[in-house]
Design an enzyme around this catalytic site. Structure first.
Site, PDB file in Angstrom:
ATOM      1  CG  ASP A  10      -1.899   1.269   1.530  1.00  0.00           C
ATOM      2  OD1 ASP A  10      -2.476   1.356   0.623  1.00  0.00           O
ATOM      3  OD2 ASP A  10      -2.134   2.114   2.345  1.00  0.00           O
ATOM      4  CE1 TYR A  42       2.963   6.024  -3.316  1.00  0.00           C
ATOM      5  CE2 TYR A  42       1.971   4.745  -4.217  1.00  0.00           C
ATOM      6  CZ  TYR A  42       2.955   4.297  -3.355  1.00  0.00           C
ATOM      7  OH  TYR A  42       4.265   4.142  -3.694  1.00  0.00           O
ATOM      8  N   GLY A  43      -2.688   9.074  -3.472  1.00  0.00           N
ATOM      9  CA  GLY A  43      -3.796   9.397  -3.895  1.00  0.00           C
ATOM     10  C   GLY A  43      -3.784  11.020  -4.782  1.00  0.00           C
ATOM     11  CB  CYS A  73      -2.367   0.770  -2.329  1.00  0.00           C
ATOM     12  SG  CYS A  73      -2.998   2.799  -3.110  1.00  0.00           S
ATOM     13  CB  THR A  75      -4.296   5.250  -5.298  1.00  0.00           C
ATOM     14  OG1 THR A  75      -4.568   6.235  -4.227  1.00  0.00           O
ATOM     15  CG2 THR A  75      -3.707   6.128  -6.280  1.00  0.00           C
ATOM     16  CB  THR A 187      -6.141   1.653   2.610  1.00  0.00           C
ATOM     17  OG1 THR A 187      -5.725   2.798   2.317  1.00  0.00           O
ATOM     18  CG2 THR A 187      -5.811   0.383   1.868  1.00  0.00           C
TER      19      THR A 187
HETATM   20  N1  DGL Z   1      -4.084   3.680   0.344  1.00  0.00           N
HETATM   21  C1  DGL Z   1      -4.420   4.631  -1.101  1.00  0.00           C
HETATM   22  C2  DGL Z   1      -6.120   4.461  -1.231  1.00  0.00           C
HETATM   23  O1  DGL Z   1      -6.231   3.467  -0.866  1.00  0.00           O
HETATM   24  C3  DGL Z   1      -5.161   6.156   0.487  1.00  0.00           C
HETATM   25  C4  DGL Z   1      -4.231   6.830   0.791  1.00  0.00           C
HETATM   26  C5  DGL Z   1      -2.935   7.601  -0.156  1.00  0.00           C
HETATM   27  O2  DGL Z   1      -3.559   8.682  -0.858  1.00  0.00           O
HETATM   28  O3  DGL Z   1      -1.683   7.440  -0.283  1.00  0.00           O
HETATM   29  O4  DGL Z   1      -6.520   4.907  -2.306  1.00  0.00           O
END
Ligand code: DGL
Length: 271
Positions: A10, A42-43, A73, A75, A187
């Protein structure tokens, strides 16, 4: 039987919500988890950057002899899945297909909501996956970027005025669209299940993408005859690209248990 571990990764800690479900459904499996805590979130990033980071995450996990990889994850699953699948010769599971299937089965009206990070909503991956399963599906999608930092700050409980206000702000258009099913495409959102359910109402089915991915992983391994002995106690190793101590201190929120002695730091830029 296959006693090799399953790799899970993730952008940070959030993927531990999927690991929690995997431990529940697959207690005998060994798991190697990588959380890119040094580069989270990452989003809000471009697809190009997300793909570059995800390739390094997979390269690190592949330093272990794995039987499969689960992309916890939202994203990465929506943005880099095809690239990662094309480049790797082991089964790679993301959250989109399992969650799309669960949503298509749960909906009665075909009116489905999807929430996630900006990158997840921008990708259109849920529209594509759900429409392929259910041609009458009508999707209402909404990016909810402030929910991740709220969860990471521990503001997950009913009665938290700020969280309730932000949930209302983001979900008002989804509620107004009259959805009967809502995909929690990130997540972190399972931790807001109570607040989201209170706002959307009991009649709306909430789909936990981590739980659906864990179910899909169990089904895939069973089909391939690759499950480990379910009566053994699975070993879990946790790696993070930022402080191992910080990871361990926050992990309990997502995983529901203490892992303080089992976290190591990884220099992900070397992969
Ligand atoms: N783990 C990311 C998701 O599920 C959320 C956190 C992020 O933006 O990195 O999209």
């Amino acid at each position: 039987m296959d006693n090799r571990p399953i790799g899970v990764f993730d952008s940070g800690m959030g993927g531990l919500t999927a690991v929690r479900q995997m431990i529940r459904l697959l207690p005998g499996e060994d798991i190697v988890y990588f959380g890119d805590t040094g580069r989270v979130p990452y989003g809000g990033r471009s697809a190009e950057t997300i793909v570059r980071y995800a390739r390094q995450d997979v390269a690190f996990l592949r330093s272990f002899d794995l039987k499969a990889i689960v992309i916890a994850c939202g994203t990465v699953s929506t943005t880099a899945m095809d690239v990662l699948k094309g480049e790797n010769d082991l089964p790679i599971l993301g959250v989109v297909q399992p969650a799309a299937q669960a949503a298509a089965s749960a909906t009665k009206t075909g009116n489905i909501g999807v929430i996630g990070t900006k990158a997840t909503i921008r990708s259109g991956a849920y529209e594509t996956a759900i429409s392929a399963l259910l041609s009458k599906a009508q999707l209402t999608a909404k990016a909810c970027p402030l929910l991740v930092p709220l969860v990471e700050d521990g503001r997950v409980r009913r009665g938290d005025a700020v969280t309730e206000r932000v949930v209302e702000e983001y979900l008002s258009s989804v509620k107004a669209a009259g959805v009967d099913t809502l995909v929690l495409g990130c997540t972190h959102y399972p931790l807001l299940m109570d607040v989201i359910s209170d706002y959307m109402g009991n009649s709306v089915t909430l789909i936990d993408t981590g739980e659906e991915a864990a179910r899909a992983a169990a089904a895939l391994l069973a089909k391939r005859n690759q499950l480990n002995d379910p009566d053994r106690a699975g070993v879990r190793l946790y790696y993070a690209s930022d402080s191992a101590e910080d990871f361990a201190a926050t992990a309990n929120l997502f995983l529901g248990k203490d892992i303080s002695d089992r976290v190591e730091r990884v220099a992900i830029e070397n992969y």
